[in-house]
Design a protein around this motif. Structure first.
Motif, mmCIF file in Angstrom:
data_model
loop_
_atom_site.group_PDB
_atom_site.id
_atom_site.type_symbol
_atom_site.label_atom_id
_atom_site.label_comp_id
_atom_site.label_asym_id
_atom_site.label_seq_id
_atom_site.Cartn_x
_atom_site.Cartn_y
_atom_site.Cartn_z
ATOM 1 N N ASP A 31 8.444 5.911 7.099
ATOM 2 C CA ASP A 31 9.894 5.856 6.890
ATOM 3 C C ASP A 31 10.373 4.448 6.552
ATOM 4 O O ASP A 31 11.508 4.254 6.139
ATOM 5 C CB ASP A 31 10.647 6.423 8.094
ATOM 6 C CG ASP A 31 10.356 5.687 9.391
ATOM 7 O OD1 ASP A 31 9.262 5.079 9.514
ATOM 8 O OD2 ASP A 31 11.211 5.721 10.283
ATOM 9 N N GLU A 32 9.493 3.464 6.692
ATOM 10 C CA GLU A 32 9.835 2.084 6.361
ATOM 11 C C GLU A 32 9.241 1.646 5.016
ATOM 12 O O GLU A 32 9.455 0.516 4.582
ATOM 13 C CB GLU A 32 9.331 1.140 7.457
ATOM 14 C CG GLU A 32 9.961 1.392 8.811
ATOM 15 C CD GLU A 32 11.430 1.034 8.858
ATOM 16 O OE1 GLU A 32 11.861 0.132 8.113
ATOM 17 O OE2 GLU A 32 12.159 1.664 9.646
ATOM 18 N N ALA A 33 8.484 2.509 4.351
ATOM 19 C CA ALA A 33 7.882 2.155 3.057
ATOM 20 C C ALA A 33 8.976 2.002 2.015
ATOM 21 O O ALA A 33 9.940 2.764 1.993
ATOM 22 C CB ALA A 33 6.890 3.226 2.622
ATOM 23 N N ILE A 34 8.809 1.013 1.124
ATOM 24 C CA ILE A 34 9.794 0.847 0.058
ATOM 25 C C ILE A 34 9.411 1.652 -1.176
ATOM 26 O O ILE A 34 10.239 1.890 -2.041
ATOM 27 C CB ILE A 34 10.000 -0.633 -0.314
ATOM 28 C CG1 ILE A 34 8.726 -1.239 -0.873
ATOM 29 C CG2 ILE A 34 10.520 -1.418 0.872
ATOM 30 C CD1 ILE A 34 8.961 -2.502 -1.641
ATOM 31 N N ALA A 35 8.150 2.079 -1.247
ATOM 32 C CA ALA A 35 7.690 2.917 -2.361
ATOM 33 C C ALA A 35 6.485 3.716 -1.885
ATOM 34 O O ALA A 35 5.672 3.227 -1.105
ATOM 35 C CB ALA A 35 7.311 2.066 -3.566
ATOM 36 N N SER A 36 6.370 4.962 -2.345
ATOM 37 C CA SER A 36 5.209 5.785 -2.007
ATOM 38 C C SER A 36 5.019 6.830 -3.088
ATOM 39 O O SER A 36 5.949 7.155 -3.816
ATOM 40 C CB SER A 36 5.382 6.457 -0.640
ATOM 41 O OG SER A 36 6.485 7.329 -0.655
ATOM 42 N N ARG A 37 3.785 7.322 -3.185
ATOM 43 C CA ARG A 37 3.497 8.380 -4.161
ATOM 44 C C ARG A 37 2.163 9.033 -3.855
ATOM 45 O O ARG A 37 1.342 8.494 -3.125
ATOM 46 C CB ARG A 37 3.486 7.825 -5.572
ATOM 47 C CG ARG A 37 2.388 6.829 -5.843
ATOM 48 C CD ARG A 37 2.404 6.350 -7.274
ATOM 49 N NE ARG A 37 3.716 5.801 -7.557
ATOM 50 C CZ ARG A 37 3.950 4.823 -8.404
ATOM 51 N NH1 ARG A 37 2.964 4.298 -9.077
ATOM 52 N NH2 ARG A 37 5.152 4.368 -8.609
ATOM 53 N N LEU A 38 1.988 10.200 -4.459
ATOM 54 C CA LEU A 38 0.713 10.901 -4.459
ATOM 55 C C LEU A 38 0.102 10.719 -5.833
ATOM 56 O O LEU A 38 0.790 10.854 -6.845
ATOM 57 C CB LEU A 38 0.909 12.386 -4.179
ATOM 58 C CG LEU A 38 1.311 12.746 -2.759
ATOM 59 C CD1 LEU A 38 1.649 14.228 -2.671
ATOM 60 C CD2 LEU A 38 0.218 12.392 -1.778
#
Length: 156
Positions: free
Chosen positions: A69-76
């Protein structure tokens, strides 16, 4: 030998990553105007990475690494074979850390053993390893300058 508390802390950290990116998609590459972060993912046991997806999350200094919930960017990112690569564009220069795991069975979640220890490969930037849980932000941190950066993670 790692304590049950260590295994549980690590599983919770990596599962937090899993929960946050389970519905994420890998956005198409675009023309970037800011620095690019290129993330290269490899598995210590390469044949295990031939299929499935990788969940990747990027954290900025001061954020709650490795809480999703603190990530500024994420993806699969769909596995591309022995080496899988993805690019995060337009991140502002600064200090960052990355957490990732390989969703080998493509079920959208991190598979764990009965004791809670991850069965699927996971890793962090700088190939940082924690002693009693996930590594600290400082041990996984790297600098993204104006010219961009590349991080190679070996997932274990």
């Amino acid at each position: 030998m790692k304590s049950p508390g260590h295994r549980m802390a690590l599983a919770v950290a990596v599962m937090g990553l899993a929960a946050g990116v389970a519905g994420a998609a890998s956005p198409p590459a675009s023309a970037a105007s800011g620095p690019e972060l290129t993330v290269e993912l490899r598995c210590a046991e390469a044949p295990r990475c031939a299929s499935g997806r990788f969940a990747v999350a990027v954290f900025r200094e001061g954020g709650g690494f490795p809480r999703q919930d603190e990530a500024i960017a994420s993806r699969l990112v769909r596995s591309q074979g022995a080496v899988t690569q993805t690019v995060f564009a337009d991140l502002p220069p600064g200090r960052y850390a990355i957490a990732a795991y390989h969703d080998a069975d493509d079920d959208g979640r991190l598979t764990t053993w009965a004791m809670g220890l991850p069965r699927e490969a996971y890793g962090f930037s700088n190939n940082a390893r924690g002693r009693f849980g996930p590594p600290s932000f400082e041990s996984a941190a790297f600098t993204l300058g104006a010219g961009g950066a590349r991080q190679t993670l070996t997932l274990r």
